[in-house]
Enzyme design. Sequence first.
Site, mmCIF file in Angstrom:
data_model
loop_
_atom_site.group_PDB
_atom_site.id
_atom_site.type_symbol
_atom_site.label_atom_id
_atom_site.label_comp_id
_atom_site.label_asym_id
_atom_site.label_seq_id
_atom_site.Cartn_x
_atom_site.Cartn_y
_atom_site.Cartn_z
ATOM 1 N N VAL A 1 -20.027 16.044 -19.389
ATOM 2 C CA VAL A 1 -21.124 15.332 -18.789
ATOM 3 C C VAL A 1 -21.940 14.552 -19.881
ATOM 4 C CG1 VAL A 1 -23.041 15.610 -17.462
ATOM 5 C CG2 VAL A 1 -20.906 17.254 -17.044
ATOM 6 N N HIS B 1 -39.343 16.306 -29.207
ATOM 7 C CA HIS B 1 -40.151 16.493 -27.775
ATOM 8 C C HIS B 1 -40.677 18.267 -28.016
ATOM 9 C CE1 HIS B 1 -36.258 18.930 -26.912
ATOM 10 N NE2 HIS B 1 -36.979 19.608 -26.313
#
Length: 437
Positions: free
Chosen positions: A259, A140
């Site tokens: 998470v 990215h």
Amino acid sequence: MGASSTDELLKSNSSQKERYSKHVHDNVHGNIYLDPLALQFIDTEEFQRLRDLKQLGLSHLVYPGAVHSRFEHSLGVYWLAGTAVQTLKDYQGLELDIDDIDIQTVKLAGLLHDVGHGPFSHMFEREFLPRVLSGSNWTHEDMSLKMIDYIVDQHYIDIDSGRLNRVKEMIVTSHASQKSAKEKQFLYDIVANGRNGIDVDKFDYIVRDSRACGLGCNFQFERLMETMRVMGDEICYRAKDYLTVYKLFSARADLHRTVYTHAKVKAIELMLVDALLEANEHLGISSSIQQPAEFWKLDDTIINAILADPRPELKKARDIILRVRRRQLYQFCNEYSVPKAKQEHFKGITAQDIVCSQKAGEVTLKEEDVIVSIVKIDLTRGKKNPLESTNFYQDYCSDVKFLIDKEERISHLLPTFCQDMIVRVYAKEPHLVSKKK
């Protein structure tokens, strides 16, 4: 391109700059002031796309509050980048020759560092693309560089080409040795720090992600921001802040463990990868990754596009997404925390290895029934300790920077090994797990 008319504004006093700024209220940093050049980038469809990219991808399906976007994260990094370089200017401005153009350049790098991000956090480039494009090295960061050029050309943004190149160089993490010829090298470590990983990108997302998930965070980036100092063209920190620096990396590792790589989050990611693989040929998902004109249209809403598409060839993809919606997830079977000495042997483990090692029982698993997920959690530099690449100074009167030797650390409770590897096994159908028990 000619010099931007905004340059003249940057040379005006602070009250004039504030008058020509727009401000938004951020739930982490309070009021964020956006200068006119930043707004030219923000007010484009390519940047606004970041509103439809959840910062934590699919984690909101386990942590319901984790619905914040890359848009707000990008504004936060923009603000912290400006705050960091302004702090250095306030204390060392004459010594470092920092000017307002430098400040705006670093801020733009913070603003645009994720403009080329794919959907579903890092799953798109780390899980999906390697399976659909063998040997894919798409990142990215590289796409962000293409998107920046595309936005400038499409929207006729008036920015000096030299400064634009500096913005792009600040986004791509690289080691100091690769930047040795650059002027004011320390500026390139504020947004994406290749030396040791201490940068404002992490400052923002660690606090923002922890808050969104309802988790505590014992890392205080403000302490580091207030005392950072440039010595030898490198940002250094007070020796007494050694543990604060460590907390940055440990807080990041905790977020990965609880998470980002939560067992159910990974199960949902594995399902969505399978859905995208089924839909890729018909929707041309992977074909857009080299063309900014097409890529900016790709975001998290592709899930809804697949569900709404009635074509029979997308039925398998729709069925998988519906399973996620109905909480009929791939079932977690077991995991193995790989000892340090065995990690090299486990890095290439496959579903076939798992199936071949099964014992006789009620159910005979086939390779297509099983998915293996290899999770690596580190302090941001793989097996290396980033603290061993971080320079410190003793006090404000000191003009000597130094590394803190691992034998002379502030605390001997800190870990000596900096990477965990966890191998997890999932079954695609729940009954395969229940019958084995």
